[in-house]
Design an enzyme around this catalytic site. Structure first.
Site, PDB file in Angstrom:
ATOM      1  N   LYS A   9       0.863  -1.193   0.000  1.00 58.84           N
ATOM      2  CA  LYS A   9       0.000   0.000   0.000  1.00 58.84           C
ATOM      3  C   LYS A   9       0.892   1.233   0.000  1.00 58.84           C
ATOM      4  O   LYS A   9       2.065   1.175   0.418  1.00 58.84           O
ATOM      5  CB  LYS A   9      -0.933   0.026   1.213  1.00 58.84           C
ATOM      6  N   ASP A 133      -2.665  -1.135  10.335  1.00 57.18           N
ATOM      7  CA  ASP A 133      -2.829  -1.100   8.871  1.00 57.18           C
ATOM      8  C   ASP A 133      -3.472  -2.365   8.314  1.00 57.18           C
ATOM      9  O   ASP A 133      -3.797  -2.413   7.127  1.00 57.18           O
ATOM     10  CB  ASP A 133      -1.454  -0.994   8.182  1.00 57.18           C
TER      11      ASP A 133
HETATM   12  O1  C5P Z   1      -0.414  -0.739  14.915  1.00 55.08           O
HETATM   13  P1  C5P Z   1       1.019  -0.907  14.549  1.00 55.08           P
HETATM   14  O2  C5P Z   1       1.611  -2.168  15.114  1.00 55.08           O
HETATM   15  O3  C5P Z   1       1.273  -0.751  13.102  1.00 55.08           O
HETATM   16  O4  C5P Z   1       1.782   0.293  15.244  1.00 55.08           O
HETATM   17  C1  C5P Z   1       3.156   0.311  15.457  1.00 55.08           C
HETATM   18  C2  C5P Z   1       3.518   1.506  16.320  1.00 55.08           C
HETATM   19  O5  C5P Z   1       3.359   2.713  15.556  1.00 55.08           O
HETATM   20  C3  C5P Z   1       2.653   1.720  17.538  1.00 55.08           C
HETATM   21  O6  C5P Z   1       3.126   0.982  18.625  1.00 55.08           O
HETATM   22  C4  C5P Z   1       2.781   3.214  17.766  1.00 55.08           C
HETATM   23  O7  C5P Z   1       4.026   3.508  18.384  1.00 55.08           O
HETATM   24  C5  C5P Z   1       2.856   3.766  16.370  1.00 55.08           C
HETATM   25  N1  C5P Z   1       1.527   4.186  15.858  1.00 55.08           N
HETATM   26  C6  C5P Z   1       0.943   5.331  16.364  1.00 55.08           C
HETATM   27  N2  C5P Z   1      -0.275   5.703  15.900  1.00 55.08           N
HETATM   28  C7  C5P Z   1      -0.910   4.985  14.951  1.00 55.08           C
HETATM   29  C8  C5P Z   1      -0.315   3.827  14.404  1.00 55.08           C
HETATM   30  C9  C5P Z   1       0.909   3.453  14.896  1.00 55.08           C
HETATM   31  O8  C5P Z   1       1.509   6.012  17.238  1.00 55.08           O
HETATM   32  N3  C5P Z   1      -2.103   5.400  14.509  1.00 55.08           N
END
Ligand code: C5P
Length: 260
Positions: A9, A133
């Protein structure tokens, strides 16, 4: 045996609206799948087996494919053994959602293999437990994503000029990029012009080299360059001449590139 395409993506725009009490950030981002990605081969087997073409990736629970397999089994109670092979084409920590896409594709494939017990809505909700995501990959391919990214509203594919994607060999860890974001770099509202990303400031501070590559692309005549997700992929927008021709020699010099 079945092959499942697991696309990348890009974020056509990404706005960070606020920081939440759970540590995540409230987002408004327009996401789009592209026509290149990884391939998962999934088949019934006598015992579980997982392999990957990229030896640098872990094969244990740290891999999102394994996390998705475990979650699927917890949710459905179905634990018949499977063999999964991941043919990896996408770079990691590149803002292309490779791991999230693999997790979504694993859930989808297992659901097919076990006679479609779960609805697409179920798979989307389960996916959100694996990463912000992941639910997007159950959309139509174009979607406005809000919340921490997991609230997905499919939309018609935006009218886009030809795009070249350049992924320099620079890894940017998403949590570090969000942690580097200043309150003043957040946006007051959700909508944005295509080609804007509030994470550019922090990503470029963490990697001045990446900023240098963005500046070089603008200098050679690319009309607009934007970061995808938390980087390091750069999206080059513009007419064919404004993207492919100037980008190609630079891309050859510094890293991978893909053209849509
Ligand atoms: O949800 P995901 O595992 O992709 O997120 C990884 C990290 O990215 C989270 O632990 C956070 O630190 C950051 N993040 C965030 N806000 C989001 C998505 C991700 O702060 N909306």
């Amino acid at each position: 045996m079945a092959d499942y395409f697991s696309p990348a993506k890009i974020n056509l725009f990404l706005r960070v609206l606020s920081k939440r009490s759970d540590g995540f950030h409230e987002l408004s981002t327009l996401m789009q799948t592209v026509t290149f990605g990884d391939t998962l081969t999934v088949e019934p087997a006598e015992r579980d087996h997982f392999s990957c073409s990229d030896p640098s990736l872990p094969l244990d629970e740290r891999n999102l494919v394994m996390k998705a397999l475990r979650l699927f089994r917890e949710k459905t109670g179905d634990s018949r053994p499977v063999s999964i092979h991941l043919q990896k084409e996408l770079p990691h920590e590149a803002g292309l959602g490779g791991g999230s896409s693999n997790a979504a594709t694993t859930l989808w494939a297992l659901n097919e293999l076990t006679d479609l017990k779960a609805s697409e809505q179920d798979l989307m909700h389960w996916g959100a437990e694996l990463g912000s995501d992941v639910p997007f990959f159950f959309s139509n391919g174009s979607a406005l994503c809000t919340g921490r990214g997991e609230r997905v509203e499919s939309c018609p594919q935006p009218d886009l000029p030809p795009i070249a994607l350049l992924t320099p060999p620079i890894s940017l860890a998403t949590p570090l990029v969000f942690a580097e974001l200043l309150p003043t770099e957040r946006s007051p509202e959700g909508d944005a012009e295509i080609g804007t990303n509030d994470l550019e400031g922090p990503a470029f501070r963490l990697s001045p080299k990446l900023k240098g590559i963005r500046d070089a692309l603008l200098e050679v005549g690319v009309e607009k360059v934007a970061l995808s997700g938390s980087g390091s992929t750069l999206i080059c927008f513009g007419g064919e001449h404004a993207t492919a021709r100037p980008v190609l020699p630079l891309a050859r010099a510094i890293g991978q590139w893909y053209c849509r």
